[in-house]
Write a protein that holds these residues in place. Structure first.
Motif, PDB file in Angstrom:
ATOM      1  N   LEU A   4       0.972  -1.191  -0.128  1.00  0.00           N
ATOM      2  CA  LEU A   4       0.071   0.023   0.184  1.00  0.00           C
ATOM      3  C   LEU A   4       0.951   1.320  -0.070  1.00  0.00           C
ATOM      4  O   LEU A   4       0.552   2.447  -0.818  1.00  0.00           O
ATOM      5  N   VAL A   5       1.931   1.134   0.909  1.00  0.00           N
ATOM      6  CA  VAL A   5       2.822   2.393   0.700  1.00  0.00           C
ATOM      7  C   VAL A   5       3.558   2.680  -0.829  1.00  0.00           C
ATOM      8  O   VAL A   5       3.524   3.830  -1.124  1.00  0.00           O
ATOM      9  N   VAL A   6       3.832   1.595  -1.105  1.00  0.00           N
ATOM     10  CA  VAL A   6       4.696   1.678  -2.532  1.00  0.00           C
ATOM     11  C   VAL A   6       3.699   2.044  -3.426  1.00  0.00           C
ATOM     12  O   VAL A   6       3.981   3.043  -4.371  1.00  0.00           O
ATOM     13  N   VAL A   7       2.295   1.623  -3.585  1.00  0.00           N
ATOM     14  CA  VAL A   7       1.434   1.849  -4.439  1.00  0.00           C
ATOM     15  C   VAL A   7       1.031   3.550  -4.486  1.00  0.00           C
ATOM     16  O   VAL A   7       0.972   4.198  -5.417  1.00  0.00           O
ATOM     17  N   GLU A   8       1.047   4.008  -3.175  1.00  0.00           N
ATOM     18  CA  GLU A   8       0.594   5.254  -2.854  1.00  0.00           C
ATOM     19  C   GLU A   8       1.856   6.394  -3.348  1.00  0.00           C
ATOM     20  O   GLU A   8       1.679   7.422  -3.847  1.00  0.00           O
ATOM     21  N   MET A   9       3.167   5.929  -3.469  1.00  0.00           N
ATOM     22  CA  MET A   9       4.115   6.543  -3.761  1.00  0.00           C
ATOM     23  C   MET A   9       4.158   6.920  -5.210  1.00  0.00           C
ATOM     24  O   MET A   9       4.386   7.889  -5.544  1.00  0.00           O
ATOM     25  N   PHE A  10       3.938   5.528  -5.769  1.00  0.00           N
ATOM     26  CA  PHE A  10       3.880   5.529  -7.339  1.00  0.00           C
ATOM     27  C   PHE A  10       2.498   6.382  -7.894  1.00  0.00           C
ATOM     28  O   PHE A  10       2.489   7.121  -8.773  1.00  0.00           O
ATOM     29  N   ASN A  11       1.396   6.272  -6.978  1.00  0.00           N
ATOM     30  CA  ASN A  11       0.205   7.204  -7.231  1.00  0.00           C
ATOM     31  C   ASN A  11       0.837   8.832  -7.096  1.00  0.00           C
ATOM     32  O   ASN A  11       0.179   9.641  -7.783  1.00  0.00           O
ATOM     33  N   ALA A  12       1.506   9.190  -6.181  1.00  0.00           N
ATOM     34  CA  ALA A  12       1.774  10.560  -5.948  1.00  0.00           C
ATOM     35  C   ALA A  12       2.578  10.888  -7.021  1.00  0.00           C
ATOM     36  O   ALA A  12       2.614  11.995  -7.799  1.00  0.00           O
ATOM     37  N   LEU A  13       3.645  10.092  -7.742  1.00  0.00           N
ATOM     38  CA  LEU A  13       4.208  10.350  -8.803  1.00  0.00           C
ATOM     39  C   LEU A  13       3.477  10.644  -9.964  1.00  0.00           C
ATOM     40  O   LEU A  13       3.770  11.390 -10.968  1.00  0.00           O
ATOM     41  N   ASN A  14       2.667   9.712  -9.979  1.00  0.00           N
ATOM     42  CA  ASN A  14       1.759   9.920 -11.255  1.00  0.00           C
ATOM     43  C   ASN A  14       1.009  11.277 -11.276  1.00  0.00           C
ATOM     44  O   ASN A  14       0.191  11.726 -12.332  1.00  0.00           O
ATOM     45  N   ASN A  15       0.624  11.944  -9.919  1.00  0.00           N
ATOM     46  CA  ASN A  15      -0.009  13.055  -9.912  1.00  0.00           C
ATOM     47  C   ASN A  15       0.874  14.503 -10.052  1.00  0.00           C
ATOM     48  O   ASN A  15       0.157  15.454  -9.568  1.00  0.00           O
ATOM     49  N   LEU A  16       1.991  14.207 -10.543  1.00  0.00           N
ATOM     50  CA  LEU A  16       2.783  15.558 -10.982  1.00  0.00           C
ATOM     51  C   LEU A  16       2.074  16.526 -11.814  1.00  0.00           C
ATOM     52  O   LEU A  16       2.317  17.482 -11.699  1.00  0.00           O
ATOM     53  N   SER A  17       1.387  15.758 -12.711  1.00  0.00           N
ATOM     54  CA  SER A  17       0.711  16.736 -13.552  1.00  0.00           C
ATOM     55  C   SER A  17      -0.525  15.888 -14.126  1.00  0.00           C
ATOM     56  O   SER A  17      -0.526  14.587 -14.108  1.00  0.00           O
ATOM     57  N   GLU A  18      -1.566  16.871 -14.476  1.00  0.00           N
ATOM     58  CA  GLU A  18      -2.866  16.149 -15.001  1.00  0.00           C
ATOM     59  C   GLU A  18      -2.593  15.687 -16.431  1.00  0.00           C
ATOM     60  O   GLU A  18      -3.454  14.832 -16.829  1.00  0.00           O
ATOM     61  N   ASN A  19      -1.978  16.641 -17.234  1.00  0.00           N
ATOM     62  CA  ASN A  19      -1.700  16.223 -18.697  1.00  0.00           C
ATOM     63  C   ASN A  19      -0.633  15.505 -19.098  1.00  0.00           C
ATOM     64  O   ASN A  19      -0.453  15.195 -20.222  1.00  0.00           O
ATOM     65  N   GLN A  20       0.490  15.350 -18.359  1.00  0.00           N
ATOM     66  CA  GLN A  20       1.880  15.160 -18.922  1.00  0.00           C
ATOM     67  C   GLN A  20       1.958  13.616 -18.150  1.00  0.00           C
ATOM     68  O   GLN A  20       1.671  13.652 -16.927  1.00  0.00           O
ATOM     69  N   SER A  21       2.886  12.664 -18.657  1.00  0.00           N
ATOM     70  CA  SER A  21       3.141  11.564 -18.134  1.00  0.00           C
ATOM     71  C   SER A  21       4.536  11.655 -17.516  1.00  0.00           C
ATOM     72  O   SER A  21       5.034  12.712 -17.503  1.00  0.00           O
ATOM     73  N   LEU A  22       4.766  10.750 -16.621  1.00  0.00           N
ATOM     74  CA  LEU A  22       6.383  10.684 -15.939  1.00  0.00           C
ATOM     75  C   LEU A  22       7.333  10.530 -17.227  1.00  0.00           C
ATOM     76  O   LEU A  22       8.441  10.843 -16.630  1.00  0.00           O
ATOM     77  N   PHE A  23       7.069  10.040 -18.202  1.00  0.00           N
ATOM     78  CA  PHE A  23       7.949  10.352 -19.496  1.00  0.00           C
ATOM     79  C   PHE A  23       8.263  11.530 -19.765  1.00  0.00           C
ATOM     80  O   PHE A  23       9.366  11.688 -20.467  1.00  0.00           O
ATOM     81  N   VAL A  24       7.381  12.534 -19.579  1.00  0.00           N
ATOM     82  CA  VAL A  24       7.610  13.854 -19.859  1.00  0.00           C
ATOM     83  C   VAL A  24       8.265  14.813 -18.867  1.00  0.00           C
ATOM     84  O   VAL A  24       9.018  15.742 -18.873  1.00  0.00           O
ATOM     85  N   ILE A  25       7.428  14.559 -17.607  1.00  0.00           N
ATOM     86  CA  ILE A  25       8.001  15.417 -16.529  1.00  0.00           C
ATOM     87  C   ILE A  25       8.594  14.577 -15.620  1.00  0.00           C
ATOM     88  O   ILE A  25       8.047  13.430 -15.063  1.00  0.00           O
ATOM     89  N   PRO A  26       9.923  14.735 -15.244  1.00  0.00           N
ATOM     90  CA  PRO A  26      10.671  13.905 -14.576  1.00  0.00           C
ATOM     91  C   PRO A  26      10.360  14.107 -12.988  1.00  0.00           C
ATOM     92  O   PRO A  26      10.027  14.894 -12.682  1.00  0.00           O
ATOM     93  N   PRO A  27      10.586  12.850 -12.456  1.00  0.00           N
ATOM     94  CA  PRO A  27      10.047  13.048 -10.974  1.00  0.00           C
ATOM     95  C   PRO A  27      10.899  14.130  -9.937  1.00  0.00           C
ATOM     96  O   PRO A  27      10.380  14.483  -8.896  1.00  0.00           O
ATOM     97  N   TRP A  28      11.941  14.618 -10.171  1.00  0.00           N
ATOM     98  CA  TRP A  28      12.780  15.430  -9.755  1.00  0.00           C
ATOM     99  C   TRP A  28      12.301  16.840  -9.854  1.00  0.00           C
ATOM    100  O   TRP A  28      12.985  17.761  -9.435  1.00  0.00           O
ATOM    101  N   SER A  29      11.165  16.998 -10.704  1.00  0.00           N
ATOM    102  CA  SER A  29      10.700  18.373 -10.959  1.00  0.00           C
ATOM    103  C   SER A  29       9.944  18.945  -9.938  1.00  0.00           C
ATOM    104  O   SER A  29       9.897  20.028  -9.643  1.00  0.00           O
ATOM    105  N   ASN A  30       9.470  18.065  -8.896  1.00  0.00           N
ATOM    106  CA  ASN A  30       9.050  18.590  -7.552  1.00  0.00           C
ATOM    107  C   ASN A  30       9.867  18.094  -6.616  1.00  0.00           C
ATOM    108  O   ASN A  30       9.619  16.769  -6.079  1.00  0.00           O
ATOM    109  N   LEU A  31      10.751  18.892  -6.103  1.00  0.00           N
ATOM    110  CA  LEU A  31      11.955  18.161  -5.062  1.00  0.00           C
ATOM    111  C   LEU A  31      11.122  17.869  -3.804  1.00  0.00           C
ATOM    112  O   LEU A  31      11.605  16.864  -3.096  1.00  0.00           O
ATOM    113  N   TRP A  32      10.133  18.745  -3.354  1.00  0.00           N
ATOM    114  CA  TRP A  32       9.395  18.467  -2.073  1.00  0.00           C
ATOM    115  C   TRP A  32       8.694  16.997  -2.286  1.00  0.00           C
ATOM    116  O   TRP A  32       9.200  16.201  -1.164  1.00  0.00           O
TER     117      TRP A  32
END
Length: 77
Positions: A4-32
């Motif tokens: 559940l923890v790992v799923v939620e961490m992946f889910n948080a990464l998926n919510n970096l952008s509504e329109n772009q995927s992780l392949f476009v916006i890197p995870p380090w774009s939001n350092l917090w």
């Protein structure tokens, strides 16, 4: 618990952008967010592998095979 923890961490990464995927916006774009994911995973690893904490939380350490299953189950998010 860890799935559940790992799923939620992946889910948080998926919510970096509504329109772009992780392949476009890197995870380090939001350092917090990246720091909070690292800190959360570090706490869970400490709980699993530090004997006093694993006894306190009544958990047992995961093997490499179990970690593989955790990632396999969590990644499709």
């Amino acid at each position: 618990m860890i799935v559940l923890v790992v799923v939620e961490m992946f889910n948080a990464l998926n919510n970096l952008s509504e329109n772009q995927s992780l392949f476009v916006i890197p995870p380090w774009s939001n350092l917090w967010l990246a720091a909070s994911i690292i800190l959360t995973m570090l706490f869970h690893i400490l709980i699993l592998y530090v004997h006093l904490l694993s006894v306190l939380f009544s958990v047992t350490p995961l093997s490499w095979a179990e970690w593989t299953v955790v990632l396999y189950l969590s990644f499709p998010v």
